[in-house]
Design a protein around this motif. Sequence first.
Motif, PDB file in Angstrom:
ATOM      1  N   LEU A 277       0.832  -1.197   0.000  1.00 56.61           N
ATOM      2  CA  LEU A 277       0.000   0.000   0.000  1.00 56.61           C
ATOM      3  C   LEU A 277       0.871   1.253   0.000  1.00 56.61           C
ATOM      4  O   LEU A 277       1.981   1.261   0.517  1.00 56.61           O
ATOM      5  CB  LEU A 277      -0.925   0.024   1.221  1.00 56.61           C
ATOM      6  CG  LEU A 277      -1.905  -1.151   1.382  1.00 56.61           C
ATOM      7  CD1 LEU A 277      -2.775  -0.928   2.611  1.00 56.61           C
ATOM      8  CD2 LEU A 277      -2.767  -1.328   0.143  1.00 56.61           C
ATOM      9  N   SER A 278       0.342   2.317  -0.577  1.00 55.19           N
ATOM     10  CA  SER A 278       1.044   3.599  -0.582  1.00 55.19           C
ATOM     11  C   SER A 278       0.020   4.718  -0.681  1.00 55.19           C
ATOM     12  O   SER A 278      -1.174   4.472  -0.864  1.00 55.19           O
ATOM     13  CB  SER A 278       2.026   3.673  -1.758  1.00 55.19           C
ATOM     14  OG  SER A 278       1.332   3.554  -2.996  1.00 55.19           O
ATOM     15  N   GLY A 279       0.492   5.950  -0.564  1.00 55.92           N
ATOM     16  CA  GLY A 279      -0.380   7.105  -0.744  1.00 55.92           C
ATOM     17  C   GLY A 279      -1.571   7.115   0.191  1.00 55.92           C
ATOM     18  O   GLY A 279      -1.451   6.923   1.408  1.00 55.92           O
ATOM     19  N   LEU A 280      -2.759   7.293  -0.369  1.00 59.62           N
ATOM     20  CA  LEU A 280      -3.998   7.437   0.400  1.00 59.62           C
ATOM     21  C   LEU A 280      -4.270   6.226   1.287  1.00 59.62           C
ATOM     22  O   LEU A 280      -4.593   6.366   2.468  1.00 59.62           O
ATOM     23  CB  LEU A 280      -5.175   7.668  -0.547  1.00 59.62           C
ATOM     24  CG  LEU A 280      -6.568   7.676   0.087  1.00 59.62           C
ATOM     25  CD1 LEU A 280      -6.711   8.837   1.064  1.00 59.62           C
ATOM     26  CD2 LEU A 280      -7.651   7.734  -0.980  1.00 59.62           C
ATOM     27  N   LEU A 281      -4.142   5.019   0.726  1.00 56.79           N
ATOM     28  CA  LEU A 281      -4.493   3.818   1.485  1.00 56.79           C
ATOM     29  C   LEU A 281      -3.534   3.566   2.641  1.00 56.79           C
ATOM     30  O   LEU A 281      -3.957   3.176   3.731  1.00 56.79           O
ATOM     31  CB  LEU A 281      -4.535   2.607   0.555  1.00 56.79           C
ATOM     32  CG  LEU A 281      -5.710   2.567  -0.431  1.00 56.79           C
ATOM     33  CD1 LEU A 281      -5.648   1.314  -1.288  1.00 56.79           C
ATOM     34  CD2 LEU A 281      -7.051   2.634   0.298  1.00 56.79           C
ATOM     35  N   LEU A 282      -2.244   3.794   2.420  1.00 58.22           N
ATOM     36  CA  LEU A 282      -1.277   3.583   3.506  1.00 58.22           C
ATOM     37  C   LEU A 282      -1.495   4.601   4.610  1.00 58.22           C
ATOM     38  O   LEU A 282      -1.488   4.254   5.802  1.00 58.22           O
ATOM     39  CB  LEU A 282       0.152   3.685   2.970  1.00 58.22           C
ATOM     40  CG  LEU A 282       1.263   3.443   4.005  1.00 58.22           C
ATOM     41  CD1 LEU A 282       1.148   2.044   4.601  1.00 58.22           C
ATOM     42  CD2 LEU A 282       2.645   3.654   3.386  1.00 58.22           C
ATOM     43  N   PHE A 283      -1.707   5.868   4.242  1.00 62.36           N
ATOM     44  CA  PHE A 283      -1.949   6.892   5.246  1.00 62.36           C
ATOM     45  C   PHE A 283      -3.245   6.608   6.009  1.00 62.36           C
ATOM     46  O   PHE A 283      -3.292   6.732   7.235  1.00 62.36           O
ATOM     47  CB  PHE A 283      -2.029   8.277   4.590  1.00 62.36           C
ATOM     48  CG  PHE A 283      -2.379   9.378   5.553  1.00 62.36           C
ATOM     49  CD1 PHE A 283      -1.545   9.682   6.619  1.00 62.36           C
ATOM     50  CD2 PHE A 283      -3.553  10.110   5.405  1.00 62.36           C
ATOM     51  CE1 PHE A 283      -1.867  10.684   7.523  1.00 62.36           C
ATOM     52  CE2 PHE A 283      -3.876  11.115   6.291  1.00 62.36           C
ATOM     53  CZ  PHE A 283      -3.034  11.409   7.357  1.00 62.36           C
ATOM     54  N   GLY A 330       0.458  12.585  10.027  1.00 60.64           N
ATOM     55  CA  GLY A 330       0.108  13.562   9.004  1.00 60.64           C
ATOM     56  C   GLY A 330       1.330  14.238   8.420  1.00 60.64           C
ATOM     57  O   GLY A 330       1.403  14.479   7.209  1.00 60.64           O
ATOM     58  N   TYR A 331       2.313  14.531   9.256  1.00 58.45           N
ATOM     59  CA  TYR A 331       3.529  15.208   8.798  1.00 58.45           C
ATOM     60  C   TYR A 331       4.310  14.340   7.810  1.00 58.45           C
ATOM     61  O   TYR A 331       4.789  14.807   6.786  1.00 58.45           O
ATOM     62  CB  TYR A 331       4.407  15.551   9.995  1.00 58.45           C
ATOM     63  CG  TYR A 331       5.757  16.140   9.620  1.00 58.45           C
ATOM     64  CD1 TYR A 331       5.867  17.457   9.171  1.00 58.45           C
ATOM     65  CD2 TYR A 331       6.915  15.368   9.692  1.00 58.45           C
ATOM     66  CE1 TYR A 331       7.101  17.982   8.821  1.00 58.45           C
ATOM     67  CE2 TYR A 331       8.149  15.895   9.346  1.00 58.45           C
ATOM     68  CZ  TYR A 331       8.226  17.207   8.905  1.00 58.45           C
ATOM     69  OH  TYR A 331       9.445  17.727   8.549  1.00 58.45           O
ATOM     70  N   PHE A 332       4.411  13.039   8.121  1.00 59.89           N
ATOM     71  CA  PHE A 332       5.233  12.169   7.277  1.00 59.89           C
ATOM     72  C   PHE A 332       4.487  11.595   6.076  1.00 59.89           C
ATOM     73  O   PHE A 332       5.102  11.350   5.031  1.00 59.89           O
ATOM     74  CB  PHE A 332       5.799  11.006   8.120  1.00 59.89           C
ATOM     75  CG  PHE A 332       6.916  11.413   9.038  1.00 59.89           C
ATOM     76  CD1 PHE A 332       8.183  11.675   8.546  1.00 59.89           C
ATOM     77  CD2 PHE A 332       6.699  11.572  10.398  1.00 59.89           C
ATOM     78  CE1 PHE A 332       9.225  12.043   9.378  1.00 59.89           C
ATOM     79  CE2 PHE A 332       7.722  11.949  11.252  1.00 59.89           C
ATOM     80  CZ  PHE A 332       8.996  12.194  10.736  1.00 59.89           C
ATOM     81  N   PHE A 333       3.179  11.344   6.207  1.00 59.78           N
ATOM     82  CA  PHE A 333       2.480  10.617   5.154  1.00 59.78           C
ATOM     83  C   PHE A 333       1.476  11.436   4.350  1.00 59.78           C
ATOM     84  O   PHE A 333       1.196  11.108   3.201  1.00 59.78           O
ATOM     85  CB  PHE A 333       1.760   9.403   5.763  1.00 59.78           C
ATOM     86  CG  PHE A 333       2.697   8.366   6.334  1.00 59.78           C
ATOM     87  CD1 PHE A 333       3.300   7.436   5.503  1.00 59.78           C
ATOM     88  CD2 PHE A 333       2.980   8.337   7.681  1.00 59.78           C
ATOM     89  CE1 PHE A 333       4.172   6.484   6.018  1.00 59.78           C
ATOM     90  CE2 PHE A 333       3.851   7.399   8.213  1.00 59.78           C
ATOM     91  CZ  PHE A 333       4.445   6.470   7.372  1.00 59.78           C
ATOM     92  N   LEU A 334       0.924  12.507   4.941  1.00 58.61           N
ATOM     93  CA  LEU A 334      -0.081  13.294   4.221  1.00 58.61           C
ATOM     94  C   LEU A 334       0.457  13.923   2.938  1.00 58.61           C
ATOM     95  O   LEU A 334      -0.287  14.023   1.948  1.00 58.61           O
ATOM     96  CB  LEU A 334      -0.664  14.360   5.152  1.00 58.61           C
ATOM     97  CG  LEU A 334      -2.025  14.959   4.771  1.00 58.61           C
ATOM     98  CD1 LEU A 334      -3.057  13.861   4.536  1.00 58.61           C
ATOM     99  CD2 LEU A 334      -2.513  15.920   5.844  1.00 58.61           C
ATOM    100  N   PRO A 335       1.739  14.367   2.887  1.00 62.83           N
ATOM    101  CA  PRO A 335       2.244  14.927   1.627  1.00 62.83           C
ATOM    102  C   PRO A 335       2.232  13.934   0.464  1.00 62.83           C
ATOM    103  O   PRO A 335       2.255  14.344  -0.703  1.00 62.83           O
ATOM    104  CB  PRO A 335       3.684  15.334   1.967  1.00 62.83           C
ATOM    105  CG  PRO A 335       3.687  15.532   3.440  1.00 62.83           C
ATOM    106  CD  PRO A 335       2.723  14.502   3.974  1.00 62.83           C
ATOM    107  N   HIS A 336       2.209  12.627   0.766  1.00 63.78           N
ATOM    108  CA  HIS A 336       2.253  11.612  -0.292  1.00 63.78           C
ATOM    109  C   HIS A 336       0.862  11.150  -0.709  1.00 63.78           C
ATOM    110  O   HIS A 336       0.744  10.259  -1.561  1.00 63.78           O
ATOM    111  CB  HIS A 336       3.076  10.408   0.176  1.00 63.78           C
ATOM    112  CG  HIS A 336       4.465  10.772   0.618  1.00 63.78           C
ATOM    113  ND1 HIS A 336       5.442  11.176  -0.276  1.00 63.78           N
ATOM    114  CD2 HIS A 336       5.024  10.845   1.854  1.00 63.78           C
ATOM    115  CE1 HIS A 336       6.557  11.438   0.380  1.00 63.78           C
ATOM    116  NE2 HIS A 336       6.337  11.254   1.678  1.00 63.78           N
ATOM    117  N   VAL A 337      -0.171  11.699  -0.089  1.00 59.81           N
ATOM    118  CA  VAL A 337      -1.537  11.332  -0.457  1.00 59.81           C
ATOM    119  C   VAL A 337      -1.912  12.067  -1.742  1.00 59.81           C
ATOM    120  O   VAL A 337      -1.798  13.283  -1.833  1.00 59.81           O
ATOM    121  CB  VAL A 337      -2.531  11.706   0.667  1.00 59.81           C
ATOM    122  CG1 VAL A 337      -3.962  11.452   0.191  1.00 59.81           C
ATOM    123  CG2 VAL A 337      -2.227  10.893   1.917  1.00 59.81           C
ATOM    124  N   VAL A 338      -2.324  11.318  -2.737  1.00 58.33           N
ATOM    125  CA  VAL A 338      -2.676  11.928  -4.028  1.00 58.33           C
ATOM    126  C   VAL A 338      -4.155  11.719  -4.314  1.00 58.33           C
ATOM    127  O   VAL A 338      -4.761  10.826  -3.788  1.00 58.33           O
ATOM    128  CB  VAL A 338      -1.834  11.331  -5.175  1.00 58.33           C
ATOM    129  CG1 VAL A 338      -0.394  11.718  -5.018  1.00 58.33           C
ATOM    130  CG2 VAL A 338      -1.956   9.815  -5.234  1.00 58.33           C
TER     131      VAL A 338
END
Length: 338
Positions: A277-283, A330-338
């Motif tokens: 998982l990555s992006g939205l689903l991982l976050f 949020g600091y580490f993963f929210l920037p990668h949410v597309v």
Amino acid sequence: MFVRLVVAERQGGLLMLMLSLSSTLSIFVLILLGCLLSFAGLVRRGADEVLSDYVFYVALPVEIFLTTLRSDYTPDVNVDAYVQAYGLGIFVLWIMIYVIYKVCLKKSLVEVGLNFIAVGQTNTAFLAVPIFILLLGDSALVVPIIIFQSVVLTSISVFVMEVSSFSQIGSLSAFLKKTLLVVFKNPLIISALTGSLISQIKLPHMIDTDFFIIESMDMIADTAAPIALIALGASFYAGRVTSTMRNDCNEIVLGVFIKNFLHPAISFVVGQYIFGLSGLLLFSLILISAMPSPKNTFIFAQAYGVSVQKFNLVLLATTCVSFFVVNVAGYFFLPHVV
């Protein structure tokens, strides 16, 4: 060029941190408001239960019904993998909980089952829904977790707590009937299944936001998050603890560590390295795992005659610590949410 990319990434992270802080602060201010209103006597005794009943039986079912009705996942959003990753993470977490509480601490099966709920599940309805709405725009990815927790995890937890009382229940079939009745009396499950069914039928006038029934339901749904948070805060003070709780301090700290730190860490490893998982689903997976103990923890504690104050403290402590964990995530993963 590399330095510019690093700077841009850090700036993006800071912007997302500010967004996360702004959103979560508004949520925790409402929880604090509920606690202060109860402390000042402006909320009468038992009012938190009335507010909770309104949220649980009216506002949240409507909000979840509308969310499932309008859910339109794109092909790249693999919801099945997301739920499976959550389930596998819970499986790993529950093995650890059993070893810690049953083998090491010599707790009864009733307490083990309660800890499956208190530190092995998450507060989906009363906290995850508003946080997901503020950070991601809707609570669609909370709904499958609500169903999974209510139908599967709560049933297993109740089974563990009831094992010692099989002789009083009479038979396994009677126990299963009792468990299914508890699960399917849950209005959140009924509303989610109903909304999903109607969305599959695809009735245009049911999904049209101008339809007067939908407009009325939207108004009710908008009350779910703020009233849920105020009720959650009021219930903390209503269940205030005495000095005797000092004896359970170590166990409470252990519960906070498992729920707020170990659970998100396990979800991250399972989500990224096993399910890819990555992006939205991982976050979303990390975010849902970082939620505090579910609000019904102390209700089960009351029903089974176990220390209500201890589990209410676990609920309070995990809620406070989740503010920190959610914002770090949020600091580490929210920037990668597309």
